[in-house]
Motif scaffolding. Structure first.
Motif, mmCIF file in Angstrom:
data_model
loop_
_atom_site.group_PDB
_atom_site.id
_atom_site.type_symbol
_atom_site.label_atom_id
_atom_site.label_comp_id
_atom_site.label_asym_id
_atom_site.label_seq_id
_atom_site.Cartn_x
_atom_site.Cartn_y
_atom_site.Cartn_z
ATOM 1 N N ASP A 1 0.853 4.069 -2.730
ATOM 2 C CA ASP A 1 0.734 5.478 -2.836
ATOM 3 C C ASP A 1 1.718 6.448 -3.389
ATOM 4 O O ASP A 1 1.483 7.421 -3.923
ATOM 5 N N MET B 1 -12.870 8.560 -1.243
ATOM 6 C CA MET B 1 -12.951 7.151 -0.682
ATOM 7 C C MET B 1 -11.880 6.263 -1.350
ATOM 8 O O MET B 1 -11.880 6.310 -2.604
ATOM 9 N N GLU B 2 -11.098 5.471 -0.572
ATOM 10 C CA GLU B 2 -10.045 4.742 -1.384
ATOM 11 C C GLU B 2 -10.840 3.760 -2.578
ATOM 12 O O GLU B 2 -10.010 3.739 -3.768
ATOM 13 N N PRO C 1 0.839 -1.217 -0.016
ATOM 14 C CA PRO C 1 0.025 -0.059 0.082
ATOM 15 C C PRO C 1 0.837 1.530 -0.033
ATOM 16 O O PRO C 1 0.464 2.276 -0.606
ATOM 17 N N ARG C 2 2.046 1.223 0.844
ATOM 18 C CA ARG C 2 2.922 2.405 0.759
ATOM 19 C C ARG C 2 3.426 2.857 -0.603
ATOM 20 O O ARG C 2 3.541 3.777 -1.116
ATOM 21 N N ASP D 1 -6.331 10.870 7.588
ATOM 22 C CA ASP D 1 -6.194 10.026 6.360
ATOM 23 C C ASP D 1 -6.072 10.780 5.013
ATOM 24 O O ASP D 1 -5.033 10.341 4.224
ATOM 25 N N ARG E 1 -2.158 11.868 5.019
ATOM 26 C CA ARG E 1 -0.953 11.078 5.372
ATOM 27 C C ARG E 1 -0.835 10.301 3.841
ATOM 28 O O ARG E 1 0.195 9.570 3.634
ATOM 29 N N LYS E 2 -1.704 10.588 2.967
ATOM 30 C CA LYS E 2 -1.625 9.822 1.522
ATOM 31 C C LYS E 2 -0.638 10.927 0.482
ATOM 32 O O LYS E 2 -0.997 12.022 0.007
ATOM 33 N N GLN F 1 8.596 -0.314 4.985
ATOM 34 C CA GLN F 1 8.725 0.713 6.189
ATOM 35 C C GLN F 1 7.551 0.828 6.927
ATOM 36 O O GLN F 1 6.505 0.894 6.798
ATOM 37 N N ILE F 2 7.776 0.201 8.365
ATOM 38 C CA ILE F 2 6.615 0.633 9.406
ATOM 39 C C ILE F 2 6.460 1.950 9.975
ATOM 40 O O ILE F 2 7.448 2.440 10.492
ATOM 41 N N THR F 3 5.392 2.493 9.751
ATOM 42 C CA THR F 3 5.230 3.942 10.272
ATOM 43 C C THR F 3 4.285 3.802 11.541
ATOM 44 O O THR F 3 3.163 3.139 11.501
#
Lengths: 255, 564
Positions: free
Chosen positions: B188, B398-399, B184-185, B332, B335-336, B300-302
């Motif tokens: 994005d 909406m995603e 997902p990261r 939300d 952060r994108k 990477q974990i945020t």
């Protein structure tokens, strides 16, 4: 009150153009029971859940959920039911706590009581050490756990679970099984569970409905289905009812 | 056994032609045959007939002979953008590392993936060029009476230019995809980069348009000569000149030489070198830079820290579950990377458009006192609306449709969600209108009153656009990703709807004037000549609020309804 019946449907139908997804579904699910809804891919399980949770209009037929008529009391039904959808629509840029806070807020809850509940649920599901990490970094099983938490967060009277353990490891599946059992026994919560996993259904559910090509083809307690099918277990009974006998020779014919 | 690159090329080709899968080969042959007929006979005939009706051919011929070098460079520039940037931007919005996993697990070298995906793209892009290029070239073929050999050489040059550009586009796309990985990261980030690429393509374009003379002075040569799209354009110009049958004299050729600067040999060498270097770099680097590796960047974990002072403030002001929804929507959104890219895109456009417009007015000298206020107000409104419509429609709302079930399964969830998203949008719009308003005021050397007007006007326009885009997306939330037709339809309807609504009062007044309806005069009698731009701005703004509010109301009601 709803006379001990959580779900009652009368000749429920759903058509998508030429496709008849649900045909004349007549069904009763008792309060506090764990109803397993089995069937092959595309049999109409998810469509049924979407109709019963108020997300989709049936083409014809009637239904009551927790004593409320589906046609006129959708919002009231949504307030007392929980839904775990088949496809997880998580917010990738929120943490587990933030996502659950969001779901709580959508259900009109907030504050310390909600936060305490979120912390405890995440701890039960073994996610407390990752609860502040963004969901984008979660594995599919971890995401499923968050979704399960989101489904029961507001203490619904009836919970729809669509393939709850499809992405879970055995220990997480065991926790979910226990969670379902204890909630049903202690709080009278009813569970309507769509699954392909017959062993899961055999372990958890007290009543089974089998749907095939939109039609309910079998209904009853697990033992009764096994007995009437003269099968050794639920998987065997399922295969006899739905079809799908395995031809071992055919399995090598492709070579 | 078929080569691995061939299998990949075949799969890529099948994907790109899936819409005609039932009779793919027949349709492709028909398209190719018609394309050739179009290029050789139909396009020249049609263009010749149409232009002949508009202008006498002798006059047109003189014009075309004069503009050939510049026009050809412009055509090649847009072609370059079309086949380099657009596929790149689109591909980045759909990371395909899952397919890579399948290919590499079948022992396929990355070089095969590169070659296969390149060859697979050729038929469709080849057809695209075959249909789009002839109308442009046909004019010059007619004007210069280019011989058949000359025409063939021109299409051959175009073919080489297109091949090298697609190769380069493919190379960059595959490299970026491999580095970002499927997560997902990564998706994005890729989405954000994809949108930013559009900015990358806009800035140089306007830079070249307005500052080429200054650059040329600094570099000591025509600045266009350093861009790869210039070389095939110049080769084509040279072939057109050298294979012309209109009897160009050595003096004429000398004039072309002075404009083009490089002769045909140098331009051909540069084009060939560019194509060769692209291919060599691709082949040499394939197995190094394309090693499949989902790097630390994407995995990477945020971990979320405490909320900042603004979010805490919002929680205090809006306590209760709605405040929680509002704060969640803001988190939300910000952060994108894709949302931030969209905002950047909108703001850059909002600055670039008025800048270009004022430059054009100054060049044309339409308003000796400075700038034409009507144009400034119009362009400011359009620019500000772009921020609202582009940054808040589609996935910014909406995603994907998967989220719908969760939101819809809660009591009045959709209405509360839309309200929270909308108010979050209004809050985000507050700082967004400041940058363009300031920039426009500086560009037009406006007063504090101008700044004040632009701030209020800009804010309301952005809010109106947010309402409209939220309403449109709520009406049609059934998309999978930014590439799906439903999503693209939402973005298109939003952008066009918003822009049309703002401009509608001016257009209606102008057409009314033609038809004898006195809208224009009525507005002038109320606002006075000097106040007309502001009157139209205010009417456009009110129209957008009404239309946006209507779309929002309908969209929210539709979203709350169960699926039929």
């Amino acid at each position: 009150m709803y006379n001990g019946v959580s779900i009652e449907t009368q000749k429920l139908n759903k058509q998508f153009g030429p496709v008849h997804a649900v045909r004349n579904l007549t069904l009763q699910v008792r309060e506090g029971s764990r109803f397993g809804f089995l069937g092959p891919n595309g049999a109409g399980k998810t469509t049924t859940v979407r109709i019963l949770s108020g997300l989709m209009k049936p083409s014809s037929g009637t239904a009551t959920v927790c004593g409320l008529p589906l046609a006129s009391k959708r919002n009231e039904i949504k307030a007392i039911t929980g839904l775990l959808p088949e496809t997880p629509g998580l917010y990738s840029k929120l943490s587990a706590v933030e996502f659950l806070e969001f779901i709580g807020a959508l259900n009109g809850r907030n504050g310390k009581a909600l936060n305490g509940r979120i912390d405890r649920l995440l701890a039960i599901l073994g996610l407390e050490s990752r609860q502040d990490d963004l969901l984008e970094s979660y594995s599919s099983g971890m995401k499923q756990k968050v979704l399960i938490a989101s489904t029961i967060l507001h203490e619904p009277k009836l919970v729809f679970l669509d393939e709850p353990t499809a992405r879970l490891d055995p220990s997480a599946s065991a926790i979910v099984k226990e969670l379902i059992g204890i909630l049903a026994e202690s709080t009278g919560t009813t569970f309507f569970i769509c699954t392909h996993q017959t062993s899961f259904a055999e372990d958890v559910c007290d009543q089974i409905g089998i749907i095939n090509e939109g039609q309910l083809v079998a209904l009853g307690p697990v033992e009764e289905l096994i007995e009437t099918s003269k099968a050794k277990d639920l998987e065997n009974a399922y295969l006899q009812i739905v079809g799908g006998k395995v031809d071992r020779e055919a399995l090598l014919a492709w070579r | 056994m078929a080569s691995k690159w061939y299998s990949i090329a075949k799969a890529e080709y099948q994907v790109s032609t899936s819409s005609m899968r039932k009779s793919r080969t027949r349709n492709m042959i028909l398209l190719l045959a018609f394309g050739l007929v179009w290029a050789i006979f139909l396009a020249p005939f049609m263009i010749g007939t149409i232009t002949g009706l508009i202008l006498p051919f002798e006059f047109l011929q003189i014009l075309l002979v004069t503009i050939l070098p510049g026009f050809m460079r412009a055509v090649m520039f847009f072609l370059w953008m079309m086949i380099l940037i657009i596929p790149l931007s689109r591909a980045l919005q759909e990371i395909k590392i899952g397919q890579w996993e399948i290919l590499l697990s079948n022992d396929v070298r990355t070089r095969d993936i590169l070659i296969g995906s390149f060859l697979g793209k050729l038929p469709i892009y080849g057809l695209l060029v075959l249909y789009l290029a002839p109308p442009f070239f046909a004019l010059f073929f007619l004007a210069f009476e280019v011989t058949l050999i000359g025409q063939i050489l021109i299409y051959l040059t175009l073919f080489i230019a297109v091949l090298s550009t697609i190769w380069l586009s493919n190379l960059i796309t595959v490299a970026i995809q491999a580095k970002l990985g499927e997560s997902p990261r990564g998706k994005d980030i890729a989405n954000g980069v994809g949108i930013l690429l559009a900015i990358v393509s806009i800035i140089p374009m306007y830079g070249i348009m307005f500052f080429s003379l200054q650059f040329s002075a600094i570099l000591g040569l025509n600045v266009f000569l350093i861009f790869p799209f210039t070389w095939p354009a110049d080769v084509i110009s040279w072939i057109t000149i050298l294979f012309s049958q209109i009897g160009l004299t050595s003096n004429h050729i000398l004039i072309f030489q002075q404009t083009l600067q490089f002769d045909i040999n140098i331009s051909t060498t540069l084009l060939s070198l560019f194509a060769a270097v692209c291919i060599i770099i691709g082949l040499a680097s394939a197995d190094r830079i394309f090693t499949y590796n989902i790097g630390a960047r994407t995995e990477q974990i945020t971990t979320i820290k405490g909320e900042n002072v603004i979010l805490r403030g919002i929680r205090k002001v809006a306590s209760g579950s709605f405040g929680t929804l509002l704060v969640t929507c803001l988190k939300d959104f910000f952060r994108k990377a894709s949302n931030l890219s969209r905002i950047a895109y909108g703001i850059i456009l909002a600055i670039v458009l008025p800048f270009i417009m004022t430059q054009m007015i100054l060049i044309v000298g339409r308003d000796s006192g400075g700038v034409d206020m009507m144009m400034v107000v119009m362009i400011s409104g359009i620019s500000m609306a772009l921020i609202g419509s582009f940054a808040f429609s589609g996935t910014a709302f909406m995603e994907s449709k998967d989220q719908l079930w969760i939101i819809q399964s809660t009591p009045s969830g959709t209405t509360r969600y839309v309200k929270a998203r909308l108010i979050a949008g209004f809050l985000i719009a507050l700082p967004l209108c400041i940058i363009p308003a300031l920039a426009i005021t500086i560009i037009i050397t406006g007063t504090l009153a101008t700044l004040g007007f632009l701030l209020i006007y800009g804010y309301i326009i952005i809010c109106g656009a947010i309402m409209f885009s939220t309403g449109v997306t709520a009406l049609n939330p059934y998309y999978e990703d930014t590439k799906s037709p439903e999503h693209q339809m939402n973005v298109m309807v939003t952008t066009m709807g918003v822009e049309f609504t703002i401009l509608a009062p001016i257009m209606i007044s102008l057409f009314g004037d033609i038809l004898g309806l006195p809208f224009w005069d009525i507005i002038r009698s109320i606002a006075g000549s000097a106040g007309m731009p502001f009157a139209f701005a205010i009417i456009g703004m009110v129209a957008l609020l009404i239309v946006g509010g209507g779309a929002l109301l309908i969209g929210t009601r539709r979203l709350a309804q169960p699926e039929v």
